[in-house]
Design an enzyme around this catalytic site. Structure first.
Site, PDB file in Angstrom:
ATOM      1  CD  GLU A 266      -2.940  -0.799  -0.023  1.00 31.76           C
ATOM      2  OE1 GLU A 266      -3.012   0.341  -0.446  1.00 31.76           O
ATOM      3  OE2 GLU A 266      -3.806  -1.560  -0.362  1.00 31.76           O
TER       4      GLU A 266
ATOM      5  CD  GLU B 223       4.329 -21.571  10.948  1.00 30.42           C
ATOM      6  OE1 GLU B 223       4.342 -21.759  12.153  1.00 30.42           O
ATOM      7  OE2 GLU B 223       3.482 -21.012  10.228  1.00 30.42           O
TER       8      GLU B 223
END
Length: 304
Positions: free
Chosen positions: A85, A116
């Protein structure tokens, strides 16, 4: 590992929501909202730590460095969201704020098995992205103990970067690695262990605050107007011209002319109008002010 997870705040059962599966829809919504209201107050207590992290990021930007978010699962996705953004909102180069997720782009929509849990992968991702002393790396993990994130943080620190830890539990392994910790502890989730809820919301609020604060402090905002947005579609062109108008109180004709002559660059158009200069003159004033509109227009006695 299982015993350690049992001790985490994010893995506790929420006594207030034990009967949530028996409630009608509106009461479920109310209960979720009540839990969400706890988040802002918890983050208010962390104002000094969040501000200190923002200052590290500002220092990186001013030194030609970057902000890199590193996370797995929801935490990784939130970092990517915030990073993505920044270019349209603040006109930044996409390389200035980078979101990195365990397992790479494929993990944005689908979990990548084992990613992960891979410490080495986190470390190698720091090398792949060329992390260095001018960068700030923010490791994000609700548990504060995700191996991929810890591996990335350790390697980033070894490479000389400033390292921030963002988690939703106290006294996690991040503490031993990070230069600065943000422990956004917001209590047990509405649904046990579903850290995309309160923990994820808290993370998003912190990330929003970090980048917004940093962008304000490097001149991407004038007043409370985002003057470096990229007007890439009809809606954003309208918004850009509206921002020029709000900043200058000029007539629509003058706004349209300045927008056109500036090549659609909002900052330049505002300075052209407020300082009474052409495009080149506005660009020179902005360069002298380090990109701050206020500094560019005040010498001309305008823009107060």
């Amino acid at each position: 590992m299982s015993n350690l997870l049992n001790e985490l705040t994010t893995e506790q059962a929420n006594e207030r929501t034990r009967e949530i599966d028996r409630l009608p829809t509106e009461d479920i919504v109310k209960l979720i909202n009540q839990e969400d209201r706890l988040i802002a107050e918890a983050l208010r207590q962390l104002t000094p730590q969040i501000a200190a992290a923002a200052d590290l990021i500002i220092q990186s930007f001013r030194s030609g460095g970057r902000l890199l978010y590193v996370g797995a699962g929801t935490s990784g996705r939130l970092g990517i969201l915030d990073a993505s953004e920044c270019p349209p909102t603040f006109g930044t180069d996409p390389s200035l704020v980078v979101g990195i997720i365990a397992g790479g782009p494929a993990a944005i929509q689908t979990a990548v098995e084992g990613a992960e849990d891979n410490v080495e992968l986190g470390a190698s991702d720091m090398d792949e992205h060329g992390v260095g002393p001018n960068d700030t790396v923010v490791g994000i993990a609700a548990s504060g103990r995700t191996p991929y994130v810890l591996g990335a943080m350790k390697r980033a620190k070894a490479l000389g970067a400033s390292v921030v830890g963002l988690c939703n539990n106290h006294h996690t392994p991040m503490v031993d690695i990070a230069d600065l910790m943000i422990e956004a502890v917001v209590g047990p989730e509405v649904i046990l262990g579903s850290t995309r809820l309160k923990a994820g919301t808290a993370q998003k609020l912190v990330l929003n605050t970090l980048t917004t604060t940093a962008m304000i402090r490097i001149g991407k905002v004038y007043g409370n107007l985002m003057v470096d947005l990229q007007p890439s579609n009809e809606k954003l062109v309208y918004r850009a011209k509206r921002i020029i108008g709000m900043a200058t109180q000029a007539t629509q004709d003058k706004i349209d002319e300045a927008y056109r002559l500036s090549g659609g660059h909002v900052k330049t158009a505002i300075v052209m109008i407020l300082a009474g200069v052409d495009k080149d003159g506005a660009a020179a004033l902005l360069e002298q002010s380090g990109g701050f509109v206020r500094g560019a227009v005040q010498p001309a006695g305008r823009g107060e």
